[in-house]
Write a protein that holds these residues in place. Structure first.
Motif, mmCIF file in Angstrom:
data_model
loop_
_atom_site.group_PDB
_atom_site.id
_atom_site.type_symbol
_atom_site.label_atom_id
_atom_site.label_comp_id
_atom_site.label_asym_id
_atom_site.label_seq_id
_atom_site.Cartn_x
_atom_site.Cartn_y
_atom_site.Cartn_z
ATOM 1 N N VAL A 51 -6.621 49.164 -10.825
ATOM 2 C CA VAL A 51 -6.341 48.317 -9.675
ATOM 3 C C VAL A 51 -7.584 47.491 -9.371
ATOM 4 O O VAL A 51 -8.674 48.034 -9.248
ATOM 5 N N ASP A 52 -7.393 46.175 -9.264
ATOM 6 C CA ASP A 52 -8.460 45.278 -8.834
ATOM 7 C C ASP A 52 -8.236 44.963 -7.363
ATOM 8 O O ASP A 52 -7.100 44.761 -6.938
ATOM 9 N N TRP A 53 -9.334 44.882 -6.580
ATOM 10 C CA TRP A 53 -9.258 44.529 -5.165
ATOM 11 C C TRP A 53 -10.267 43.437 -4.917
ATOM 12 O O TRP A 53 -11.466 43.649 -5.078
ATOM 13 N N LYS A 54 -9.771 42.258 -4.575
ATOM 14 C CA LYS A 54 -10.695 41.176 -4.253
ATOM 15 C C LYS A 54 -10.410 40.692 -2.845
ATOM 16 O O LYS A 54 -9.291 40.806 -2.334
ATOM 17 N N GLU A 55 -11.457 40.160 -2.221
ATOM 18 C CA GLU A 55 -11.328 39.615 -0.876
ATOM 19 C C GLU A 55 -11.578 38.120 -0.946
ATOM 20 O O GLU A 55 -12.597 37.672 -1.452
ATOM 21 N N THR A 56 -10.617 37.365 -0.459
ATOM 22 C CA THR A 56 -10.753 35.915 -0.365
ATOM 23 C C THR A 56 -10.977 35.587 1.114
ATOM 24 O O THR A 56 -10.852 36.473 1.973
ATOM 25 N N PRO A 57 -11.281 34.343 1.437
ATOM 26 C CA PRO A 57 -11.436 34.007 2.861
ATOM 27 C C PRO A 57 -10.170 34.260 3.682
ATOM 28 O O PRO A 57 -10.240 34.523 4.878
ATOM 29 N N GLU A 58 -8.988 34.233 3.028
ATOM 30 C CA GLU A 58 -7.727 34.394 3.750
ATOM 31 C C GLU A 58 -7.113 35.787 3.667
ATOM 32 O O GLU A 58 -6.305 36.147 4.506
ATOM 33 N N ALA A 59 -7.434 36.557 2.604
ATOM 34 C CA ALA A 59 -6.705 37.809 2.394
ATOM 35 C C ALA A 59 -7.463 38.789 1.502
ATOM 36 O O ALA A 59 -8.432 38.433 0.838
ATOM 37 N N HIS A 60 -6.959 40.026 1.510
ATOM 38 C CA HIS A 60 -7.353 41.050 0.543
ATOM 39 C C HIS A 60 -6.235 41.056 -0.494
ATOM 40 O O HIS A 60 -5.053 41.137 -0.143
ATOM 41 N N VAL A 61 -6.591 40.970 -1.786
ATOM 42 C CA VAL A 61 -5.588 40.901 -2.847
ATOM 43 C C VAL A 61 -5.801 42.063 -3.806
ATOM 44 O O VAL A 61 -6.903 42.245 -4.341
ATOM 45 N N PHE A 62 -4.748 42.847 -4.015
ATOM 46 C CA PHE A 62 -4.771 43.977 -4.939
ATOM 47 C C PHE A 62 -3.900 43.615 -6.131
ATOM 48 O O PHE A 62 -2.785 43.114 -5.959
ATOM 49 N N LYS A 63 -4.383 43.918 -7.335
ATOM 50 C CA LYS A 63 -3.584 43.733 -8.552
ATOM 51 C C LYS A 63 -3.642 45.047 -9.325
ATOM 52 O O LYS A 63 -4.719 45.516 -9.680
ATOM 53 N N ALA A 64 -2.463 45.611 -9.576
ATOM 54 C CA ALA A 64 -2.363 46.895 -10.275
ATOM 55 C C ALA A 64 -1.609 46.704 -11.579
ATOM 56 O O ALA A 64 -0.531 46.113 -11.599
ATOM 57 N N ASP A 65 -2.181 47.211 -12.671
ATOM 58 C CA ASP A 65 -1.514 47.174 -13.971
ATOM 59 C C ASP A 65 -0.549 48.349 -14.062
ATOM 60 O O ASP A 65 -0.964 49.506 -14.054
ATOM 61 N N LEU A 66 0.733 48.032 -14.146
ATOM 62 C CA LEU A 66 1.779 49.051 -14.252
ATOM 63 C C LEU A 66 2.734 48.687 -15.384
ATOM 64 O O LEU A 66 3.918 48.427 -15.163
ATOM 65 N N PRO A 67 2.227 48.676 -16.628
ATOM 66 C CA PRO A 67 3.066 48.225 -17.742
ATOM 67 C C PRO A 67 4.291 49.107 -17.935
ATOM 68 O O PRO A 67 4.221 50.321 -17.833
ATOM 69 N N GLY A 68 5.404 48.449 -18.188
ATOM 70 C CA GLY A 68 6.634 49.163 -18.475
ATOM 71 C C GLY A 68 7.397 49.636 -17.253
ATOM 72 O O GLY A 68 8.478 50.204 -17.394
ATOM 73 N N LEU A 69 6.865 49.436 -16.057
ATOM 74 C CA LEU A 69 7.570 49.872 -14.856
ATOM 75 C C LEU A 69 8.326 48.707 -14.229
ATOM 76 O O LEU A 69 7.892 47.561 -14.283
ATOM 77 N N LYS A 70 9.461 49.036 -13.621
ATOM 78 C CA LYS A 70 10.223 48.063 -12.853
ATOM 79 C C LYS A 70 9.808 48.201 -11.396
ATOM 80 O O LYS A 70 9.311 49.246 -10.979
ATOM 81 N N LYS A 71 10.050 47.165 -10.616
ATOM 82 C CA LYS A 71 9.650 47.216 -9.211
ATOM 83 C C LYS A 71 10.356 48.345 -8.458
ATOM 84 O O LYS A 71 9.813 48.884 -7.498
ATOM 85 N N GLU A 72 11.538 48.746 -8.923
ATOM 86 C CA GLU A 72 12.264 49.843 -8.286
ATOM 87 C C GLU A 72 11.565 51.190 -8.498
ATOM 88 O O GLU A 72 11.835 52.153 -7.787
ATOM 89 N N GLU A 73 10.705 51.276 -9.499
ATOM 90 C CA GLU A 73 10.006 52.522 -9.808
ATOM 91 C C GLU A 73 8.643 52.624 -9.120
ATOM 92 O O GLU A 73 7.937 53.603 -9.295
#
Length: 156
Positions: A51-73
């Motif tokens: 998981v990457d967590w970056k802070e921009t002037p407007e928001a905190h943004v998280f990006k998580a690598d979840l290969p092979g998973l659907k959003k329902e999972e």
């Protein structure tokens, strides 16, 4: 001439030989169930969820690598008004008795990551999307009011 001697018998092979298998002589059965019994599901499941967590002037943004998973999972929750929790589960692949497993490297099972959000997070405006196995969570920031500054002239 071998670059690495074999510790499991008299055979010697080079690490540069594409057929060299460093796990060849380990006492693991080739079945998936025996691998699962050596490594409990909880410890082998998504241990390396990145998981990457970056802070921009407007928001905190998280990006998580979840290969092979659907959003329902994937489950996204806010705990105790300030903790962002990303969790989910990947089911283990069904084992067919006619299959011969040579390697089991893809993880399965449950995962969970938690992040304490700072005071400037707008907890009621969190947005999330998932595309190509990457979950993106955007937590807008409260606009910080700049203090009203007044210059004072120094006499003398």
């Amino acid at each position: 001439m071998s670059l690495i001697p074999s510790f499991f018998g008299n055979s010697r092979s080079s690490i540069f030989d594409p057929s060299w298998d460093p796990f060849k002589d380990f006492p693991f059965s080739s079945s998936l169930s025996s691998v699962s019994s050596h490594f409990p599901q909880e410890t082998s499941a998504f241990v390396n969820t990145r998981v990457d967590w970056k802070e921009t002037p407007e928001a905190h943004v998280f990006k998580a690598d979840l290969p092979g998973l659907k959003k329902e999972e994937v489950k996204l929750e806010i705990e105790d008004d300030r903790v962002l929790q990303i969790s989910g589960q990947r089911e283990i692949e069904k084992e067919d008795k006619n299959d011969t497993w040579h390697r089991v490297e893809r993880s399965s099972g449950k995962f969970s990551r938690r992040f304490r959000l700072p005071e400037n997070a707008k907890m009621d405006q969190i947005k999330a999307s998932m595309e190509n196995g990457v979950l993106t969570v955007t937590v807008p920031k409260v606009e910080m009011k700049k203090p009203n500054m007044k210059a004072i002239e120094i006499s003398g």
